[in-house]
Design a protein around this motif. Structure first.
Motif, PDB file in Angstrom:
ATOM      1  N   UNK A   1       0.593  -1.118  -0.008  1.00 29.02           N
ATOM      2  CA  UNK A   1       0.064  -0.062  -0.273  1.00 29.02           C
ATOM      3  C   UNK A   1       1.015   1.232   0.243  1.00 29.02           C
ATOM      4  N   UNK A   2       0.706   1.902  -0.572  1.00 34.59           N
ATOM      5  CA  UNK A   2       1.659   3.612  -1.011  1.00 34.59           C
ATOM      6  C   UNK A   2       1.623   4.078   0.128  1.00 34.59           C
ATOM      7  N   UNK A   3       0.823   4.585   0.642  1.00 29.43           N
ATOM      8  CA  UNK A   3       0.231   5.313   2.115  1.00 29.43           C
ATOM      9  C   UNK A   3       1.477   5.138   2.702  1.00 29.43           C
ATOM     10  N   UNK A   4       1.022   3.982   3.889  1.00 33.15           N
ATOM     11  CA  UNK A   4       1.628   2.777   4.261  1.00 33.15           C
ATOM     12  C   UNK A   4       3.305   2.520   3.948  1.00 33.15           C
ATOM     13  N   UNK A   5       3.813   2.315   2.701  1.00 32.23           N
ATOM     14  CA  UNK A   5       4.705   2.403   2.475  1.00 32.23           C
ATOM     15  C   UNK A   5       5.859   3.811   3.056  1.00 32.23           C
ATOM     16  N   UNK A   6       4.565   5.096   2.252  1.00 30.78           N
ATOM     17  CA  UNK A   6       6.037   6.447   2.671  1.00 30.78           C
ATOM     18  C   UNK A   6       5.484   6.277   4.227  1.00 30.78           C
ATOM     19  N   UNK A   7       4.745   6.257   4.613  1.00 27.47           N
ATOM     20  CA  UNK A   7       5.027   6.309   6.838  1.00 27.47           C
ATOM     21  C   UNK A   7       6.078   5.663   7.064  1.00 27.47           C
ATOM     22  N   UNK A   8       6.053   4.438   6.594  1.00 26.43           N
ATOM     23  CA  UNK A   8       7.155   3.578   7.305  1.00 26.43           C
ATOM     24  C   UNK A   8       8.321   4.106   6.496  1.00 26.43           C
ATOM     25  N   UNK A   9       9.019   4.897   5.469  1.00 22.50           N
ATOM     26  CA  UNK A   9      10.150   5.405   5.307  1.00 22.50           C
ATOM     27  C   UNK A   9      10.597   6.366   6.398  1.00 22.50           C
ATOM     28  N   UNK A  10       8.938   7.183   6.352  1.00 29.65           N
ATOM     29  CA  UNK A  10       8.791   8.772   7.684  1.00 29.65           C
ATOM     30  C   UNK A  10       9.001   7.875   9.306  1.00 29.65           C
ATOM     31  N   UNK A  11       8.615   6.849   9.154  1.00 30.30           N
ATOM     32  CA  UNK A  11       8.631   6.098  10.587  1.00 30.30           C
ATOM     33  C   UNK A  11      10.296   5.152  11.308  1.00 30.30           C
ATOM     34  N   UNK A  12      10.783   5.213  10.395  1.00 30.61           N
ATOM     35  CA  UNK A  12      12.180   4.259  10.769  1.00 30.61           C
ATOM     36  C   UNK A  12      12.532   3.559   9.337  1.00 30.61           C
ATOM     37  N   UNK A  13      11.098   3.210   8.012  1.00 31.46           N
ATOM     38  CA  UNK A  13      11.965   2.416   7.205  1.00 31.46           C
ATOM     39  C   UNK A  13      13.496   3.201   6.538  1.00 31.46           C
ATOM     40  N   UNK A  14      14.563   2.217   5.875  1.00 27.12           N
ATOM     41  CA  UNK A  14      15.586   2.594   4.807  1.00 27.12           C
ATOM     42  C   UNK A  14      14.710   2.361   3.273  1.00 27.12           C
ATOM     43  N   UNK A  15      14.513   1.255   3.102  1.00 31.20           N
ATOM     44  CA  UNK A  15      13.996   0.941   2.165  1.00 31.20           C
ATOM     45  C   UNK A  15      12.633   0.326   2.206  1.00 31.20           C
ATOM     46  N   UNK A  16      11.795   0.092   0.805  1.00 29.68           N
ATOM     47  CA  UNK A  16      10.629  -0.288   1.143  1.00 29.68           C
ATOM     48  C   UNK A  16      10.632  -1.581   0.123  1.00 29.68           C
ATOM     49  N   UNK A  17       9.779  -2.553   0.013  1.00 31.67           N
ATOM     50  CA  UNK A  17       9.826  -3.088  -1.076  1.00 31.67           C
ATOM     51  C   UNK A  17       8.416  -3.525  -1.017  1.00 31.67           C
ATOM     52  N   UNK A  18       7.550  -3.774  -2.246  1.00 33.75           N
ATOM     53  CA  UNK A  18       6.432  -3.774  -3.054  1.00 33.75           C
ATOM     54  C   UNK A  18       5.987  -5.339  -3.554  1.00 33.75           C
ATOM     55  N   UNK A  19       5.720  -6.236  -2.865  1.00 32.18           N
ATOM     56  CA  UNK A  19       5.368  -7.617  -2.742  1.00 32.18           C
ATOM     57  C   UNK A  19       5.151  -8.147  -3.599  1.00 32.18           C
ATOM     58  N   UNK A  20       3.972  -7.184  -4.215  1.00 34.99           N
ATOM     59  CA  UNK A  20       2.935  -7.826  -5.378  1.00 34.99           C
ATOM     60  C   UNK A  20       3.401  -6.859  -6.646  1.00 34.99           C
ATOM     61  N   UNK A  21       4.721  -6.088  -6.549  1.00 33.37           N
ATOM     62  CA  UNK A  21       5.702  -5.644  -8.113  1.00 33.37           C
ATOM     63  C   UNK A  21       7.014  -5.818  -7.891  1.00 33.37           C
ATOM     64  N   UNK A  22       7.321  -6.852  -6.648  1.00 28.84           N
ATOM     65  CA  UNK A  22       8.799  -7.119  -6.918  1.00 28.84           C
ATOM     66  C   UNK A  22       9.241  -8.238  -6.098  1.00 28.84           C
TER      67      UNK A  22
END
Length: 400
Positions: A248-269
């Motif tokens: 989910x793009x909005x949660x992925x962006x929030x994850x970056x804001x909260x401490x994630x260095x990288x985000x993987x979309x498991x549906x497309x990657x």
């Protein structure tokens, strides 16, 4: 005449599946530790209830804010046969809601404030654990109140905090005084309502997972509130790379804001390949399963453990699910890996440590992406079954 309040109440029918057997801690027609095997046709209604009175050692709290948890959604969500999704301890009818903060209104005899070790005076800003442990059974005596043999859970089998008032034992009440250096007004109570879900993440990755060494890699599967909170905790502990898997793009962006260095979309990657690429082929020291989809996610985590060069990986399972994980013992044996279960948040000072972390720079407020009224709870419980754009939806009781 007793004062009245409105509460969001979940009703369901006691209709056990053929394979269900009443356990020693189950109560026929009222309570079970296997909710998805028993409760059918859940119905959420707003009802009038009496304002509760505190007894000895209890505290009456006026609720200011209470978050919607995935467990609230799954208790109210029927499967194709009408059975609730949530697999754990449940007893209906009960008022839902357990991620709350508020103000002490009245204390029963002997109820004490942990901040002062003196009786509550009223007016204190507090939050509370969701797990009502007894303190005298063997697990409690051994220091594992999460696994209390006489466990009750706020909003699961006893009345919760989607109501104006709630009574809880003083042993699970924690003052929010440290947060007053950072938050004031309504923000204090919004932050206070996030202590419980953040403590679930803390218990999973620190208490059960054992934490990490600074410089280790971490993979968080699932960008819901617990997964997002784990990103913040792991980055604060010194993780070199916090990798969040979330489509989910909005949660992925929030994850970056909260401490994630990288985000993987498991549906497309390719999840495994991306983890290997990001970590230069080492994999991670800790993997958190926070999706509730173990049959899909666990095999991918297991492949990372197998292909990665790092030994001793810990796979912490925090999301609740009825499904069984397809485990390959050879991978665990050869790679010296462990699967660890995590439940709840109580014990070992989880709540006060989370409060102190929040008071000294770990800002969890961005997790709250939507605020609603009590009347809007039923429709949002339905919406959250399929719509994952929001992270934490919080009910504002101070607006009632």
């Amino acid at each position: 005449m007793a004062k009245k309040m409105r509460g969001v109440v979940l009703h369901a029918d006691w209709d056990p599946k053929p394979e269900f057997k009443l356990g020693p801690k189950d109560i026929e027609g009222r309570q079970t530790y296997l909710g998805s095997k028993v409760w059918r046709n859940p119905r959420v209604v707003i009802e009038e209830r009496d304002v509760p009175k505190p007894g000895p050692g209890e505290v009456l709290i006026e609720v200011k804010a209470c978050g919607i948890c995935g467990s609230d959604v799954h208790m109210a969500q029927p499967d194709d046969d009408g059975y609730i999704w949530y697999p754990g301890l449940t007893g209906f009818p009960s008022i839902l809601g357990h991620e709350f903060s508020g103000v002490v209104v009245e204390a029963g005899p002997g109820a004490k404030n942990k901040a002062t070790n003196k009786p509550f005076k009223g007016g204190e800003a507090v939050c509370a654990e969701e797990m009502l442990w007894c303190g005298s059974c063997q697990p409690c005596a051994d220091g594992w109140p999460n696994h209390c043999e006489r466990l009750d859970e706020i909003g699961f089998n006893v009345d919760g905090a989607f109501a104006k008032y709630i009574v809880v034992p003083d042993r699970v009440v924690w003052p929010l005084d440290p947060l007053k250096d950072v938050y004031s007004g309504e923000e204090l109570f919004l932050a206070g309502s996030l202590v419980e879900p953040t403590s679930v993440a803390y218990n999973a990755v620190v208490e059960r997972g054992g934490g990490i060494r600074p410089g280790d890699n971490v993979v968080i599967c699932g960008g819901g509130p617990v997964g997002i909170a784990a990103c913040a905790i792991m980055k604060r502990m010194g993780a070199a790379r916090v990798i969040l898997s979330e489509p989910e793009p909005t949660r992925a962006e929030l994850g970056k804001k909260m401490g994630a260095d990288y985000v993987i979309n498991p549906l497309t990657e390719d999840f495994v390949q991306r983890v290997m690429d990001i970590t230069d082929g080492y994999g991670a020291a800790l993997y958190l399963e926070a999706t509730g989809l173990p049959t899909v996610v666990y095999p991918q985590i297991e492949q990372c453990v197998w292909e990665g060069r790092a030994l001793n990986a810990k796979i912490v399972v925090v999301a609740r699910a009825d499904a069984k994980m397809p485990v390959t013992a050879e991978v665990l044996q050869v790679r010296r890996a462990q699967i660890i279960g995590a439940q709840g948040h109580s014990g070992h000072g989880t709540f006060p440590r989370v409060i102190q972390a929040m008071a000294t720079g770990m800002n969890m407020l961005p997790m709250i992406t939507k605020q609603i009224t009590l009347d809007e709870v039923p429709e949002n419980l339905v919406m959250l079954r399929t719509d994952r754009k929001e992270c934490k939806i919080t009910v504002r009781l101070d607006k009632e």
